[in-house]
Write an enzyme that holds these catalytic residues in place. Structure first.
Site, PDB file in Angstrom:
ATOM      1  N   THR A 198       0.455  -1.139   0.263  1.00 29.64           N
ATOM      2  CA  THR A 198      -0.060  -0.416   0.088  1.00 29.64           C
ATOM      3  C   THR A 198       0.877   1.240  -0.432  1.00 29.64           C
ATOM      4  OG1 THR A 198      -2.059  -0.854   1.015  1.00 29.64           O
ATOM      5  CG2 THR A 198      -2.001   1.767   1.444  1.00 29.64           C
ATOM      6  N   ASN A 239      -5.639  -9.917  -7.576  1.00 31.05           N
ATOM      7  CA  ASN A 239      -5.491 -10.654  -6.668  1.00 31.05           C
ATOM      8  C   ASN A 239      -7.306 -10.696  -6.562  1.00 31.05           C
ATOM      9  OD1 ASN A 239      -6.216  -7.744  -6.751  1.00 31.05           O
ATOM     10  ND2 ASN A 239      -7.453  -8.107  -4.450  1.00 31.05           N
ATOM     11  N   CYS A 260     -14.781  -8.224   2.087  1.00 30.15           N
ATOM     12  CA  CYS A 260     -15.852  -8.731   2.790  1.00 30.15           C
ATOM     13  C   CYS A 260     -14.723  -7.353   4.280  1.00 30.15           C
ATOM     14  CB  CYS A 260     -14.961  -9.439   3.270  1.00 30.15           C
ATOM     15  SG  CYS A 260     -16.434 -11.229   3.377  1.00 30.15           S
TER      16      CYS A 260
HETATM   17  N1  PLP Z   1      -2.240  -4.652  -3.959  1.00 32.91           N
HETATM   18  C1  PLP Z   1      -2.634  -5.762  -4.528  1.00 32.91           C
HETATM   19  C2  PLP Z   1      -3.010  -6.412  -6.360  1.00 32.91           C
HETATM   20  C3  PLP Z   1      -2.966  -6.242  -3.154  1.00 32.91           C
HETATM   21  O1  PLP Z   1      -3.275  -7.889  -3.619  1.00 32.91           O
HETATM   22  C4  PLP Z   1      -2.843  -6.139  -2.251  1.00 32.91           C
HETATM   23  C5  PLP Z   1      -2.626  -6.547  -0.863  1.00 32.91           C
HETATM   24  O2  PLP Z   1      -3.854  -7.467  -0.819  1.00 32.91           O
HETATM   25  C6  PLP Z   1      -1.678  -4.572  -1.480  1.00 32.91           C
HETATM   26  C7  PLP Z   1      -1.636  -4.213  -2.949  1.00 32.91           C
HETATM   27  C8  PLP Z   1      -1.649  -3.984  -1.008  1.00 32.91           C
HETATM   28  O3  PLP Z   1      -0.345  -5.017   0.126  1.00 32.91           O
HETATM   29  P1  PLP Z   1      -0.073  -4.472   1.847  1.00 32.91           P
HETATM   30  O4  PLP Z   1      -0.703  -5.608   2.524  1.00 32.91           O
HETATM   31  O5  PLP Z   1       1.418  -5.567   1.361  1.00 32.91           O
HETATM   32  O6  PLP Z   1      -0.433  -3.116   2.035  1.00 32.91           O
END
Ligand code: PLP
Length: 369
Positions: A73, A142, A314
């Protein structure tokens, strides 16, 4: 984890790898600020730099291009802050991209995908014709696991003098990645998706990007791009996990076989598998049964010992609409039934067979009623 439970939610977070725990155990009682010049400080600095080497090697790039962050993030947030005044965002990006973009107060164009979740190259070119932009396209999704053709995308983006940011949080550790070959300018990766601890990740930058704007300046750590005393334990475990990713190909074949077994059986029970015919992460399967709601199914699965996710996010126990499936033009009824299974290093055939049996029982029962 309780041994009776079956964890199929690796895209949310991986089981912590034992190597990760061992690496942290070794230094739990060590101390020293990595910015200090005394012996203790220098030792901590050397551990961080070793981890940086390991992460950079796993991404086939120079260690000078790795900026440690608190996770995916934060890496996304720093990357989007480099926009030349305009952003083009793929409609199926992670929510972290949309939320960071909102704060920038600049022009944003949303890029549509087709019914498989692949971005529309023709639309990308049309948007780029409007002028230079920072383009944000994830490597793997994801929810569906769909892999975007990033090399091809980067060629188009470059031909319009624009920048490409790639969220590789899900792809890292699941497919072989060479940052230098892909032609990406900025990339985000995260430790907890590869068996490390949450709270650590990295922004990968191209070496000629020496004008980057930080979000947190602090004491000037991480090339001045991410100030603050480093998360030593997180970074050590991140480096350790990155260094054991060399078996990706074999692991990917193993997981693909398990996913095929799952999908063949669920399809024969009537499941619809999303993005079935396009390149996807080998560990991910997103499916719906038109007659089953994800909200109730998730609870039943949890009670039966299975940890999976709905395709959509969720929140407070409620299943929210999936912006990914919406962008793929999926019928609302099917969207509400989407279940995501994501396997990982601890998954095995017996667990997959148990999962299939769970659904066979549901349909056998329904048939008898
Ligand atoms: N980008 C994608 C595609 C993700 O699946 C996630 C987390 O689920 C993130 C960014 C965020 O990563 P982090 O949990 O390390 O902040």
């Amino acid at each position: 984890m309780e041994s009776s439970r079956i964890y199929f939610d690796y895209n949310a977070t991986s089981l912590i790898r034992p190597e990760s725990i061992n690496s942290v155990n070794k230094i739990l009682s060590s101390y020293g600020n990595p910015s200090s010049i005394h012996k203790e400080g220098r030792l901590m600095r050397s551990l961080i730099e070793e981890s940086r080497e390991k992460v950079s090697k796993s991404l086939s790039t120079s260690s000078k291009n790795i900026i440690f962050t608190s996770g995916g993030t934060e890496a996304i947030d720093i990357a989007l802050n480099q926009s030349p005044g305009r952003l083009i965002i793929n409609s199926t990006e992670h929510i972290a991209v949309f939320e960071s973009a909102k704060r920038l107060n600049i022009d944003i164009d949303i890029l549509d995908v087709d019914s498989n979740g692949l971005i529309r190259m023709d639309l990308l070119e049309n948007l780029l014709k409007k002028g230079p932009a920072l383009v944000s396209i994830m490597l793997a999704n994801n929810e569906t696991g769909v892999i975007q053709p990033i090399k091809e995308i980067s060629k188009i983006v470059k031909s319009y003098d624009s920048l490409l940011f790639c969220d590789a949080v899900q792809a890292f550790g699941k497919v072989k990645l060479s940052f230098d070959d892909l032609g990406i300018d900025l990339m985000a990766v995260s430790a907890h998706k590869i068996g490390g601890f949450s709270g650590s990740g990295a922004l990968v930058i191209k070496k000629d990007m020496n004008y980057l704007i930080p979000r947190v300046s602090g004491g000037g750590q991480e090339l001045g791009l991410r100030g603050g005393t480093e998360n030593l334990l997180g970074i050590i475990s991140f480096g350790e996990c990155a260094s054991i990713l060399n078996e990706i190909d074999n692991e990917s074949i193993r997981l693909k076989k398990l996913v095929n077994l799952l999908e063949d059986n669920l399809s024969s029970l009537g499941a619809f598998i999303y993005s079935y015919n396009v390149e996807r992460l080998s560990n991910t399967s997103l499916f719906s049964f038109s007659e089953l709601r994800a909200e109730t199914l998730l609870m039943k699965l949890d009670l039966a010992g299975f940890s999976v996710s709905s395709g959509s996010a969720c929140n407070s126990g409620k299943v929210k609409e999936s912006h990914v499936l919406k962008a793929m033009n999926v019928d609302e009824n099917m969207q509400e039934g989407a279940i995501r299974v994501s396997l990982g290093w601890g998954s095995n055939k017996k667990e997959v067979k148990n999962f299939i049996s769970f659904f066979e029982n549901i349909f056998n029962k329904t048939a008898k009623e």
